[in-house]
Design an enzyme around this catalytic site. Structure first.
Site, PDB file in Angstrom:
ATOM      1  N   GLU A 117       0.834  -1.206   0.000  1.00  0.00           N
ATOM      2  CA  GLU A 117       0.000   0.000   0.000  1.00  0.00           C
ATOM      3  C   GLU A 117       0.869   1.256   0.000  1.00  0.00           C
ATOM      4  OE1 GLU A 117      -2.851  -0.467  -0.943  1.00  0.00           O
ATOM      5  OE2 GLU A 117      -4.281  -0.480   0.696  1.00  0.00           O
TER       6      GLU A 117
ATOM      7  N   THR B  76      -6.058   7.257  -4.350  1.00  0.00           N
ATOM      8  CA  THR B  76      -6.050   7.337  -2.886  1.00  0.00           C
ATOM      9  C   THR B  76      -5.066   8.405  -2.417  1.00  0.00           C
ATOM     10  OG1 THR B  76      -6.708   5.053  -2.694  1.00  0.00           O
ATOM     11  CG2 THR B  76      -5.628   5.994  -0.779  1.00  0.00           C
TER      12      THR B  76
END
Ligand code: HSE
Length: 306
Positions: free
Chosen positions: A127, A180
């Site tokens: 991530e 994101t």
């Protein structure tokens, strides 16, 4: 070995970076095999959703698998084939699913040297390369399944929350992309105390409602007073879609992860279908095509397909 890891709904309204649950579908598939060459290489990427990096230092899947091997089986080599089966920048935990599948495959091929929960810290590194932040609220449910709470990041402490089995969700993905990384940059750095208090109450209420199967407590707690107001302006028709989903009977409705997908948590499949239709209709009014996923909460998480 072929492994599947599911899409996830992160945040679940009030639980920014700490709550998430896994969906039955969509999800990503990773094929992995051992190699005599140490390190992780990516042999093939199949994706109808845009290009992804082959550079093992930049791909979320290889970064996660490499970190795992370094800890448990240094010297072991791994070759990955990634099949992206969901859009990137969708709020469905796309980068997390690839990282989760790759690290779970590495774990299986290495002879399962740790628990599934121990894999979360490696997938988080994926991530970090994907969006600059090592949050775990997508990777934890994608690996472990179910509804998860990141009780603490330092040290990492992941817990599974019991939940009523009849819950269903509609996740509607409008065809716009929000990265994101960008959706995190818009967030204010400081939260007024009264908002923090409201959010703490909602998080505690949501967890209690899930544990005790109390629908009215779940419904009233699915409220995000901090993040949703800032991010929802990026999604045309968001408020209208949310109101329509709740009118259709959903317990609550908010952004899925950092958006643009919207989820509605519901007490039955029938209500989830109705809520999903309402959200999709609002996007259609805005001239935005969308895809709806109806799913239960997937209690298995990452799994071996063959
Ligand atoms: N908690 C993360 C965020 C999830 O909202 O930025 C991203 O999918």
């Amino acid at each position: 070995m072929k492994v599947f890891a599911p899409a996830t709904v992160a945040n679940v309204a009030c639980g920014f970076d700490i709550l998430g649950f896994a969906l039955d579908r969509p999800g990503d598939t990773v094929r992995a095999r051992l190699s005599s060459e140490p390190g992780v290489t990516i042999e093939k990427i199949t994706s109808q959703f845009g290009d992804l990096p082959f550079d093992p230092a930049k791909n979320t899947a290889s970064v996660a698998a490499a970190a795992f091997l370094e800890r448990y089986k240094p010297g072991l080599g791994l070759v990955l084939e990634i099949e992206k089966q969901m859009p990137i920048g969708s709020g469905l935990g796309s980068s997390a699913a690839s990282a989760a599948a790759a690290v779970f495959a590495a774990h299986q091929l290495a002879g399962e040297p740790c628990s599934k929960a121990d894999l979360v810290e490696f997938a988080m590194l994926g991530e970090a390369v994907a969006c600059g932040s090592a949050h775990a609220d997508n990777v934890a449910p994608s690996i472990i399944g179910g509804f998860t709470l990141i009780r603490s990041y330092d040290p990492l402490h992941v817990l599974s929350i019991p939940y009523p089995n009849h819950l269903r969700t509609a996740v509607v993905h409008p065809e716009i992309e929000i990265r994101t990384e960008d959706a995190r940059k818009v967030l204010k750095r400081n939260v007024p105390l009264h908002q923090a208090i409201a959010q703490f109450g909602n998080i505690a209420g949501l967890v209690l409602g899930l544990c005790t199967s109390d629908s009215s407590v779940i419904a009233t707690s699915l409220d995000d007073v901090i993040i949703e107001p800032e991010r929802s302006v990026l999604i045309p028709g968001f408020m209208k879609a949310k109101v329509a989903a709740i009118e259709a009977g959903a317990l609550g409705c908010s952004l899925s992860g950092s958006g643009p997908s919207i989820f509605a948590l519901c007490e039955s499949e029938e209500i989830a279908i109705a809520a999903g239709k309402q959200i999709a209709a609002v996007f259609q009014e805005q001239g935005i095509a969308s895809t709806t996923y109806i799913s239960g909460i997937n209690n298995q998480g990452a799994k071996v397909l063959d």
